[in-house]
Write a protein that holds these residues in place. Structure first.
Motif, mmCIF file in Angstrom:
data_model
loop_
_atom_site.group_PDB
_atom_site.id
_atom_site.type_symbol
_atom_site.label_atom_id
_atom_site.label_comp_id
_atom_site.label_asym_id
_atom_site.label_seq_id
_atom_site.Cartn_x
_atom_site.Cartn_y
_atom_site.Cartn_z
ATOM 1 N N LEU A 290 0.831 -1.198 0.000
ATOM 2 C CA LEU A 290 0.000 0.000 0.000
ATOM 3 C C LEU A 290 0.873 1.258 0.000
ATOM 4 C CD1 LEU A 290 -2.891 1.135 0.189
ATOM 5 C CD2 LEU A 290 -2.664 1.017 2.668
ATOM 6 N N TRP A 291 1.948 1.244 0.801
ATOM 7 C CA TRP A 291 2.875 2.381 0.822
ATOM 8 C C TRP A 291 3.510 2.586 -0.544
ATOM 9 C CZ3 TRP A 291 4.134 6.618 3.324
ATOM 10 C CH2 TRP A 291 5.351 7.232 3.007
ATOM 11 N N GLU A 292 4.014 1.517 -1.157
ATOM 12 C CA GLU A 292 4.662 1.621 -2.469
ATOM 13 C C GLU A 292 3.692 2.152 -3.518
ATOM 14 O OE1 GLU A 292 7.850 1.308 -3.161
ATOM 15 O OE2 GLU A 292 8.267 0.844 -1.064
ATOM 16 N N GLU A 293 2.464 1.671 -3.497
ATOM 17 C CA GLU A 293 1.465 2.128 -4.465
ATOM 18 C C GLU A 293 1.130 3.604 -4.244
ATOM 19 O OE1 GLU A 293 -1.964 -0.396 -4.274
ATOM 20 O OE2 GLU A 293 -0.873 -2.146 -4.994
ATOM 21 N N THR B 41 -2.098 5.439 -9.261
ATOM 22 C CA THR B 41 -3.485 5.581 -9.703
ATOM 23 C C THR B 41 -4.444 5.678 -8.529
ATOM 24 O OG1 THR B 41 -3.686 3.182 -9.849
ATOM 25 C CG2 THR B 41 -3.071 4.356 -11.865
ATOM 26 N N SER B 42 -3.991 5.281 -7.375
ATOM 27 C CA SER B 42 -4.860 5.375 -6.203
ATOM 28 C C SER B 42 -4.626 6.713 -5.499
ATOM 29 C CB SER B 42 -4.594 4.214 -5.241
ATOM 30 O OG SER B 42 -3.249 4.227 -4.826
ATOM 31 N N ALA B 43 -5.604 7.103 -4.691
ATOM 32 C CA ALA B 43 -5.499 8.369 -3.975
ATOM 33 C C ALA B 43 -4.393 8.280 -2.925
ATOM 34 C CB ALA B 43 -6.827 8.691 -3.310
ATOM 35 N N ILE B 44 -3.728 9.379 -2.739
ATOM 36 C CA ILE B 44 -2.680 9.442 -1.730
ATOM 37 C C ILE B 44 -3.132 10.430 -0.653
ATOM 38 C CG2 ILE B 44 -1.410 11.215 -2.983
ATOM 39 C CD1 ILE B 44 1.172 9.942 -1.963
ATOM 40 N N SER B 45 -2.956 10.076 0.571
ATOM 41 C CA SER B 45 -3.420 10.932 1.664
ATOM 42 C C SER B 45 -2.414 12.050 1.915
ATOM 43 C CB SER B 45 -3.617 10.111 2.934
ATOM 44 O OG SER B 45 -2.366 9.719 3.452
ATOM 45 N N PRO B 46 -2.877 13.145 2.516
ATOM 46 C CA PRO B 46 -1.945 14.229 2.851
ATOM 47 C C PRO B 46 -0.820 13.760 3.769
ATOM 48 C CG PRO B 46 -4.218 14.974 3.061
ATOM 49 C CD PRO B 46 -4.265 13.492 2.805
ATOM 50 N N GLU B 47 -1.096 12.796 4.632
ATOM 51 C CA GLU B 47 -0.064 12.285 5.532
ATOM 52 C C GLU B 47 1.070 11.619 4.750
ATOM 53 O OE1 GLU B 47 -3.328 11.832 6.029
ATOM 54 O OE2 GLU B 47 -3.644 12.988 7.858
ATOM 55 N N VAL B 48 0.730 10.932 3.649
ATOM 56 C CA VAL B 48 1.765 10.293 2.831
ATOM 57 C C VAL B 48 2.618 11.371 2.158
ATOM 58 C CG1 VAL B 48 2.208 8.812 0.824
ATOM 59 C CG2 VAL B 48 0.470 8.164 2.496
ATOM 60 N N PHE B 49 1.972 12.418 1.611
ATOM 61 C CA PHE B 49 2.736 13.526 1.026
ATOM 62 C C PHE B 49 3.683 14.132 2.052
ATOM 63 C CE2 PHE B 49 -0.631 14.084 -2.311
ATOM 64 C CZ PHE B 49 0.218 13.926 -3.392
ATOM 65 N N LEU B 50 3.177 14.361 3.255
ATOM 66 C CA LEU B 50 4.002 14.946 4.307
ATOM 67 C C LEU B 50 5.178 14.044 4.653
ATOM 68 C CD1 LEU B 50 4.495 17.189 6.380
ATOM 69 C CD2 LEU B 50 2.932 15.981 7.922
ATOM 70 N N LYS B 51 4.930 12.755 4.762
ATOM 71 C CA LYS B 51 6.005 11.816 5.091
ATOM 72 C C LYS B 51 7.057 11.770 3.975
ATOM 73 C CE LYS B 51 7.962 8.675 7.654
ATOM 74 N NZ LYS B 51 8.572 9.010 8.919
ATOM 75 N N LEU B 52 6.617 11.745 2.722
ATOM 76 C CA LEU B 52 7.566 11.742 1.604
ATOM 77 C C LEU B 52 8.399 13.023 1.595
ATOM 78 C CD1 LEU B 52 5.326 10.251 -1.207
ATOM 79 C CD2 LEU B 52 7.282 9.153 -0.118
ATOM 80 N N TRP B 53 7.752 14.155 1.859
ATOM 81 C CA TRP B 53 8.472 15.431 1.917
ATOM 82 C C TRP B 53 9.487 15.400 3.043
ATOM 83 C CZ3 TRP B 53 7.638 19.749 5.456
ATOM 84 C CH2 TRP B 53 8.320 20.914 5.067
ATOM 85 N N THR B 54 9.102 14.867 4.191
ATOM 86 C CA THR B 54 10.003 14.772 5.340
ATOM 87 C C THR B 54 11.202 13.893 5.027
ATOM 88 O OG1 THR B 54 8.146 15.067 6.834
ATOM 89 C CG2 THR B 54 10.135 14.134 7.769
ATOM 90 N N LEU B 55 10.961 12.776 4.350
ATOM 91 C CA LEU B 55 12.055 11.863 3.997
ATOM 92 C C LEU B 55 13.048 12.504 3.032
ATOM 93 C CD1 LEU B 55 10.062 8.515 3.677
ATOM 94 C CD2 LEU B 55 11.674 9.158 5.492
ATOM 95 N N SER B 56 12.610 13.535 2.310
ATOM 96 C CA SER B 56 13.524 14.232 1.392
ATOM 97 C C SER B 56 14.430 15.219 2.133
ATOM 98 C CB SER B 56 12.724 14.976 0.312
ATOM 99 O OG SER B 56 12.106 16.141 0.851
ATOM 100 N N GLU B 57 14.283 15.306 3.468
ATOM 101 C CA GLU B 57 15.059 16.211 4.315
ATOM 102 C C GLU B 57 15.039 17.643 3.777
ATOM 103 O OE1 GLU B 57 18.914 14.657 5.253
ATOM 104 O OE2 GLU B 57 18.071 12.779 6.019
#
Length: 149
Positions: free
Chosen positions: A14-17, A24-40
């Motif tokens: 689910l995380w990878e998708e 193609t599936s909806a991504i939650s704002p929390e996932v966007f935030l986590k990805l942004w955080t991981l980019s330091e």
């Protein structure tokens, strides 16, 4: 088999998708935030004003904690927490910074301000407190000094 062992492959999928660039599936704002955080990220600013800090979570606190080049001003009320259900922590208790109590509010008038003085759980609010709400003209506020009460 433990539940987490059973669910781990599905959660990973689910995380990878959700994190895929062309997902193609909806991504939650929390996932966007986590990805942004991981980019330091480095927030390009001299100072950062972080409002409603009491509703923050560990992810945002970690991002702000890495912004050593900027002055960070945390604004919040540790007694006003409505997002604990989504992981918010009392960030105000985790921040090592000087505290300043409010001295004026446009949200209510002089009578309420008088009742608020020294009524909070902490003595930090025992300061002259002024209510400036005025119903006479929309958008117009007038100050009522404590001595006028």
């Amino acid at each position: 088999m433990q539940l987490r062992t059973y669910l781990l492959p599905y959660v990973g999928r689910l995380w990878e998708e959700g994190a895929a660039i062309h997902a193609t599936s909806a991504i939650s704002p929390e996932v966007f935030l986590k990805l942004w955080t991981l980019s330091e990220p480095r927030i390009v600013a001299d100072f950062i004003l972080f409002d409603e800090a009491q509703e923050s979570d560990g992810v945002m606190l970690s991002v702000l904690g890495r912004q050593r080049h900027a002055q960070i001003i945390y604004v919040g009320d540790p007694y006003w927490k409505i997002y604990e259900w989504r992981g918010a922590v009392n960030a105000m208790a985790q921040i090592d910074a000087p505290e300043c109590a409010p001295t004026e509010s446009f949200r209510f008038g002089a009578t309420c301000a008088a009742a608020c003085r020294c009524q909070n759980r902490d003595e930090i609010f025992c300061v002259p407190f002024v209510g400036t709400f005025c119903t006479a003209a929309p958008g117009h506020h007038r100050s009522v000094q404590p001595s006028a009460l």
